[in-house]
Scaffold this active site. Structure first.
Site, PDB file in Angstrom:
ATOM      1  N   ASP A  28       2.894  -5.604  -2.823  1.00 45.51           N
ATOM      2  CA  ASP A  28       2.233  -4.629  -3.694  1.00 45.51           C
ATOM      3  C   ASP A  28       1.728  -5.284  -4.973  1.00 45.51           C
ATOM      4  O   ASP A  28       0.581  -5.093  -5.391  1.00 45.51           O
ATOM      5  CB  ASP A  28       3.202  -3.496  -4.055  1.00 45.51           C
ATOM      6  CG  ASP A  28       3.777  -2.820  -2.829  1.00 45.51           C
ATOM      7  OD1 ASP A  28       3.254  -3.067  -1.720  1.00 45.51           O
ATOM      8  OD2 ASP A  28       4.755  -2.069  -2.974  1.00 45.51           O
ATOM      9  N   GLY A  73       4.232   7.750  -7.016  1.00 45.50           N
ATOM     10  CA  GLY A  73       5.283   7.721  -5.999  1.00 45.50           C
ATOM     11  C   GLY A  73       4.779   8.044  -4.606  1.00 45.50           C
ATOM     12  O   GLY A  73       5.533   8.476  -3.746  1.00 45.50           O
ATOM     13  N   TYR A 127      15.310   1.406   2.546  1.00 42.02           N
ATOM     14  CA  TYR A 127      14.547   0.150   2.492  1.00 42.02           C
ATOM     15  C   TYR A 127      15.513  -1.043   2.487  1.00 42.02           C
ATOM     16  O   TYR A 127      15.343  -2.003   3.239  1.00 42.02           O
ATOM     17  CB  TYR A 127      13.685   0.147   1.229  1.00 42.02           C
ATOM     18  CG  TYR A 127      12.755  -1.044   1.096  1.00 42.02           C
ATOM     19  CD1 TYR A 127      11.427  -0.953   1.497  1.00 42.02           C
ATOM     20  CD2 TYR A 127      13.198  -2.259   0.555  1.00 42.02           C
ATOM     21  CE1 TYR A 127      10.567  -2.036   1.373  1.00 42.02           C
ATOM     22  CE2 TYR A 127      12.347  -3.340   0.432  1.00 42.02           C
ATOM     23  CZ  TYR A 127      11.033  -3.221   0.830  1.00 42.02           C
ATOM     24  OH  TYR A 127      10.185  -4.293   0.699  1.00 42.02           O
TER      25      TYR A 127
HETATM   26  C1  GLA Z   1       7.126  -1.388  -0.297  1.00 40.61           C
HETATM   27  C2  GLA Z   1       7.492  -2.767  -0.871  1.00 40.61           C
HETATM   28  C3  GLA Z   1       6.631  -3.860  -0.240  1.00 40.61           C
HETATM   29  C4  GLA Z   1       6.640  -3.774   1.279  1.00 40.61           C
HETATM   30  C5  GLA Z   1       6.361  -2.340   1.745  1.00 40.61           C
HETATM   31  C6  GLA Z   1       6.525  -2.185   3.229  1.00 40.61           C
HETATM   32  O1  GLA Z   1       5.832  -1.009  -0.674  1.00 40.61           O
HETATM   33  O2  GLA Z   1       7.320  -2.773  -2.268  1.00 40.61           O
HETATM   34  O3  GLA Z   1       7.079  -5.121  -0.691  1.00 40.61           O
HETATM   35  O4  GLA Z   1       7.842  -4.266   1.797  1.00 40.61           O
HETATM   36  O5  GLA Z   1       7.211  -1.403   1.128  1.00 40.61           O
HETATM   37  O6  GLA Z   1       5.582  -2.951   3.891  1.00 40.61           O
END
Ligand code: GLA
Length: 333
Positions: free
Chosen positions: A146, A99, A195
């Site tokens: 990611d 995390g 987010y």
């Molecule tokens: C998280 C999300 C990614 C990206 C980042 C911010 O890690 O999983 O897809 O949006 O935040 O860049």
């Protein structure tokens, strides 16, 4: 015995750009998640060396977000997306801080998918499957960065990813540079709801000015009436420009310029996108005043988690000194 390994990732620059089809520059790292065990049976049953409880997931999962313990949600998300014909019994080990902004969940998803038999020869399809799994497990409308960095990593290289075309251009990392990741000590508690809010703001901006990835002049954003939404859009537009410039600087070995762009990215995430925290700001300020540090910024979603610094060798004693790793892989049968 099947053994699947998937790296975590650190993003050098380009945050909150992927879900509008913008540019990102992450690298897969030499910390990650391993899943070892045998296929068979009709449940996916995993214990974890690092986390309490076991994930016991039937092959017909309705709602992955209801699985417990919490880390089992990601396993359930992959099972729900893949619908494998056979189960799996095994163990998960991770060398990632959980995390913390190094994509421990994406790395777990990719490793589980490979262990369950997802084809490893199509990193994009693997990443898309795991992105859907992450969205279903966490309810967070994450982008592709990611999972794609974990699936498609290239040793010794960062990945310039165009999240609209999903083209990946590996960019070599010079040998005389260190990438250091430092945890702020702050867990990312509110990251999920904030987010989704940020993503919605970008969509609101695009409803007025069209795709942000196609805007190169911030003057075009004047058409957005709402001041906050205009700032969110300004982050995305300027960040896309910085990512391309950072990839050029990395290629040219111009580490001072790369560092300058990283610091500008942090300021934009702090002031325009408002995903930094005072703790992250103080950490970045301390790092960039340390001799040998070219630049530093928050990395990933923000709201806590980790900071990444690019430094000359042996400049920072603390943190994880990571190197750019190859993508996820599986052995055995
Ligand atoms: C998280 C999300 C990614 C990206 C980042 C911010 O890690 O999983 O897809 O949006 O935040 O860049």
């Amino acid at each position: 015995m099947i053994e699947a390994w998937a790296p975590g990732r650190v993003n050098l620059i380009g945050d909150h750009t992927d879900y509008t089809g913008g540019l990102v520059l992450p690298m897969a790292i030499d910390l990650g998640t391993a899943v070892r065990g045998e296929r068979g049976g009709d449940v996916v049953q995993l214990t974890s060396v690092d986390q309490a409880g076991a994930a016991v997931v039937g092959l017909e999962v309705d709602d992955p977000s209801a699985a417990s313990p919490p880390w089992a949600r990601y396993v359930a998300g992959v099972v729900a997306e893949m619908q494998p014909v056979a189960g799996f019994v095994g163990e998960v080990t991770s060398t990632l801080p959980l995390g913390g902004g190094l994509s421990s969940s994406a790395s777990l998803e990719v490793a589980v998918a490979l262990a369950l038999g997802a084809p490893g020869d199509d990193p994009l399809a693997l990443a898309q499957l795991c992105q859907r799994a992450e969205q279903r497990s966490s309810g967070v409308p994450c982008g592709i960065m990611d999972q794609l960095a974990s699936a498609a990593g290239v040793e010794g290289h960062a990945l310039l990813i165009d999240c609209a075309t999903l083209a990946i251009e590996p960019v070599p990392i010079p040998h005389d540079v260190e990438v250091v990741v430092i945890h702020s000590g702050q867990q990312r508690e509110l990251a999920g709801s904030a987010y989704a809010e940020r993503r919605a703001s970008c969509e609101a901006a695009e409803a007025t000015v069209g795709p942000l990835r196609q805007i190169h002049d911030i003057g075009a954003l004047d058409a957005i009436d709402d001041e906050e939404i205009r700032r969110r859009a300004r982050h995305v537009v300027t960040e896309n420009v910085r990512v391309r410039a950072a990839a050029d600087a990395l290629r040219a070995g111009d580490l001072s310029e790369l560092g300058r762009l990283m610091v500008a990215s942090h300021a934009s995430l702090r002031d325009d996108f408002e995903v930094s925290t005072p703790v992250l700001d103080a950490l970045v300020a301390r790092l960039i005043s340390t001799p040998g540090v070219f630049g530093a910024r928050l990395t990933g979603a923000g709201f806590g988690g980790c900071v990444v610094a690019v430094t000359s060798p042996a400049s920072l004693p603390d943190g994880w000194h990571v190197s750019a790793a190859g993508g996820a892989a599986v052995t055995g049968r």
